[in-house]
Design an enzyme around this catalytic site. Structure first.
Site, short mmCIF file in Angstrom:
data_model
loop_
_atom_site.label_atom_id
_atom_site.label_comp_id
_atom_site.label_asym_id
_atom_site.label_seq_id
_atom_site.Cartn_x
_atom_site.Cartn_y
_atom_site.Cartn_z
N GLY A 21 -1.19 4.44 2.46
CA GLY A 21 0.22 4.70 2.72
C GLY A 21 1.17 3.87 1.88
CG HIS A 22 5.31 4.32 2.80
ND1 HIS A 22 6.38 5.10 3.14
CD2 HIS A 22 4.86 3.80 3.95
CE1 HIS A 22 6.59 5.03 4.44
NE2 HIS A 22 5.67 4.25 4.95
N GLY A 23 3.66 1.23 0.44
CA GLY A 23 3.84 -0.21 0.59
C GLY A 23 2.60 -0.98 0.98
#
Length: 346
Positions: free
Chosen positions: A252-254
């Site tokens: 996922g993002h980050g």
């Protein structure tokens, strides 16, 4: 049987040459120089012209009956073996086997330094020396691709992406908003740098949040087929050097993944979680968002992680708990079910 349609056998190789090539082998003091090895086979299938290896003690029984001319075994192995099989002791037989594959085989398929006519390469893109750009590849403006890289058919490299030297990008990979290091392998169908799953809900409507981060991938990283790595919303998604990511993994993002970590197939890591150095996540592990997994931690297959894990800890189950507690719970549950079934029958 290894198919000659796809791989070229470079044998035969003399056994003495194999020992020299592997370096850290402890061999019997006298080996006949004329022993020729034609192929590498598992113990059960090896012929008197083949070499094999034993890295898992489950297969020790086959060493008694194998017909292999030689076998690489653990350094401390003292078990029974066919007296006609030369035992070569190694610190890590599986690692030695991996080196032997390179010594015996090469792919038939080659990649000339060429840009195929059907590829679309922007004028502002920079392609390094000795690169292969396959059929129907699209490379957009301001892309930089390092020397000796391979981009296979149908892949898409979005504007401004930077890929280091010696990259191998397989078929139908898409890469956007990313900076990628040297010696990186990305297998077929992987998707890198797309939007993460970020929405804010207002009055019953889910509003998409524009992601302004990127994906940063270090050196000597392998990313499996159909794996997806989202770019960050504010912070970048980071995969450090030496990581190995299996097929069908969602990052996922980050998310930040530390050096040398291994992530097995069908694992999902929610946004903004941090995985430390040299961690191992088994198959189908789920990591909730905004968590910290300490260096060297391990999560058993299908583990569901909902809280931080300290460095070096081994956990399993869902929700994940210390591995020995999980084993004890499994045993107790089995006993309870057995008791319950007995009472029902009465």
């Amino acid at each position: 049987m290894v198919s000659s349609n796809f791989y070229k056998n470079l044998g035969p190789r003399k056994l003495t040459a194999i020992i020299d090539f592997l370096h850290d082998i402890i061999a019997p003091p006298k080996i006949h120089e004329d022993i020729a090895i034609h192929d590498i086979k598992i113990l059960q299938e090896a012929s008197p012209n083949d070499i094999s290896f034993l890295s898992n003690p489950k297969y020790s029984e086959f060493l008694k009956t194998t017909k292999a001319a030689a076998c690489i075994v653990p350094k401390n192995f003292t078990g029974e073996a066919n007296p006609n099989t030369v035992l070569l002791h190694a610190q890590n037989p599986y690692f030695a086997y991996g080196k032997l594959i390179d010594f015996f085989y090469t792919p038939i398929k080659s990649y000339p330094a060429k840009i195929m006519k059907s590829a679309i390469v922007a004028d502002s893109a920079t392609i390094g020396k000795n690169c292969y750009i396959g059929h129907n590849v699209v490379i957009e403006d301001d892309v930089i691709i390092g020397d000796n890289s391979i981009i296979e058919a149908g892949s898409f490299i979005g504007r401004g992406v930077n890929i280091g030297r010696n990259a191998r990008i397989e078929q139908h990979v898409s890469i956007n908003y990313a900076i990628i290091g040297d010696d990186v392998v990305i297998l077929a169908g992987a998707k890198i740098g797309q939007d993460g799953f970020g929405f804010s809900t207002e009055k019953g409507v889910h509003h998409k949040i524009f992601h302004i981060g990127i994906v940063k991938i270090g050196n000597n990283v392998e990313i499996g087929a159909n794996t997806t790595i989202d770019r960050g919303s504010l912070q970048d998604t980071i995969i450090k050097d030496l990581c190995r990511i299996d097929n069908l993994v969602q990052i996922g993002h980050g998310v930040k993944i530390g050096k040398g970590s291994i992530i097995v197939a069908q694992t999902g890591i929610a946004g903004s979680s941090t995985i430390g150095k040299y961690c191992t996540l088994g198959g189908q592990v789920g990591i909730a968002g905004h968590l910290n997994i300490g260096d060297g931690a391990q999560v058993a297959a299908q583990g569901g992680v909902a809280q931080n894990i300290e460095a070096g800890k081994i956990v399993g189950g869902s929700p994940a708990i210390p591995i020995m507690d999980w084993h004890r719970q499994s045993i107790i549950m089995k006993q309870l079910l057995k008791t319950s079934n007995s009472k029902l029958k009465k």
